[in-house]
Scaffold this motif. Structure first.
Motif, short mmCIF file in Angstrom:
data_model
loop_
_atom_site.label_atom_id
_atom_site.label_comp_id
_atom_site.label_asym_id
_atom_site.label_seq_id
_atom_site.Cartn_x
_atom_site.Cartn_y
_atom_site.Cartn_z
N PRO A 197 -1.60 -14.40 67.50
CA PRO A 197 -3.02 -14.77 67.52
C PRO A 197 -3.30 -15.76 68.65
N ASP A 223 -7.06 -12.06 66.18
CA ASP A 223 -6.00 -12.02 65.17
C ASP A 223 -5.89 -13.36 64.47
N SER A 224 -5.72 -13.32 63.17
CA SER A 224 -5.48 -14.54 62.40
C SER A 224 -3.99 -14.71 62.08
N ARG A 225 -3.21 -13.71 62.39
CA ARG A 225 -1.76 -13.74 62.17
C ARG A 225 -1.14 -12.71 63.11
N PHE A 236 1.30 -9.56 64.31
CA PHE A 236 1.80 -8.30 63.76
C PHE A 236 2.78 -7.70 64.76
N LEU A 266 -12.15 -8.82 62.78
CA LEU A 266 -11.01 -9.71 62.61
C LEU A 266 -9.79 -8.93 62.13
N ASP A 267 -8.67 -9.07 62.84
CA ASP A 267 -7.40 -8.42 62.51
C ASP A 267 -7.50 -6.89 62.54
N LYS A 322 -8.24 -3.13 64.96
CA LYS A 322 -8.36 -2.40 66.21
C LYS A 322 -9.32 -1.26 65.92
N TYR A 371 -13.11 -16.72 63.03
CA TYR A 371 -12.71 -17.66 61.99
C TYR A 371 -13.37 -19.01 62.24
#
Length: 245
Positions: A49, A68-70, A72, A104-105, A107, A189
């Motif tokens: 992120p 991204d919040s995390r 992958f 958010l998060d 594609k 966020y």
């Protein structure tokens, strides 16, 4: 590769040196944006992120990569070509016409956000070019003329300076709740999460330059090295030493 430097919508960690050699980037014509391209060697990659959004061309398809919040982990087939424009934090919604919170998060095919016909025409035009990245940049420069959002710049400056949320809200003339909603639209966020993401990338940049992790933690605003380690693992899925290896 801190901040917005990376790949496929965030900071990229690849599975080998070969893929890094097939990755290139430079400043784009759009203010604050980065133009990048890579050809996959089939290895795994970890996307970190970074607060950014990307407009991607992937073998004939146009895709919007949300913030991204995390992290992958993904994998591409050998030879898959990518080209992308990575927008500076908070700027893509004004260009793409979609609030960051909605992607958010995710594609998302550009055809789901714009008309399918327009998206297909743009993708075909890029695909016919000898240099898809350059064609993507030319098209984006001609399509996007959104005026910069001054609030985005003010919020980013405040977060990077470590201004507390109540004081930050007051400085931009909003309530804390209003600030939170505006941040969701711009960044995906709220200001506290934005601070974590930006601080993560700043700290990782320092660690990649060879600074000891304890010093990285102290200089980047973490309580101690253990705090830094916990936050890196929470946001990326692995501890700092594994991420940096």
């Amino acid at each position: 590769m801190g901040g917005c430097v990376g790949n496929v919508g965030g900071g990229l960690q690849t599975g080998g040196v070969g893929e890094l050699k097939r990755y290139r980037e430079r400043a784009a014509v759009l203010p604050g944006a980065v133009l990048w391209a890579r050809t996959a060697d089939g290895g795994a990659y970890r996307v970190l992120p970074d607060g950014c959004m990307d407009l991607l061309w992937i073998e004939g398809e146009l895709v919007v990569a949300g913030p991204d919040s995390r992290a992958f982990v993904g994998r591409s087939e050998v030879g898959t070509r990518f080209a992308g424009i990575r927008f500076a934090p908070g700027t893509a919604p004004g260009f793409l016409g979609v609030p960051a919170r909605e992607v958010l998060d995710l594609k998302v095919p550009l055809a789901d956000l714009w008309s399918p016909g327009r998206s297909r025409w743009l993708a075909d035009r890029i695909g016919r070019s000898a240099d898809p990245a350059l064609a993507l940049e030319e098209i984006a420069g001609g399509l996007f003329d959104a005026a910069p959002d001054r609030l985005v710049s003010q919020v980013l400056r405040g977060v990077r300076r470590g201004v507390a949320v109540p004081a930050l809200a007051g400085s931009v003339g909003l309530s804390e709740r209003q600030l939170y909603r505006r941040c969701l639209d711009a960044f995906g966020y709220g200001p506290k999460m934005l601070d974590r993401v930006l601080r993560l990338n700043l700290a990782l940049d320092r660690a990649r330059r060879g600074l000891p992790l304890a010093e990285v933690a102290a200089r980047s605003g973490y309580a101690d090295q253990a705090h830094f380690t916990r936050d890196v693992k929470a946001l990326t899925g692995v501890p700092p030493r594994t991420l940096l290896a």
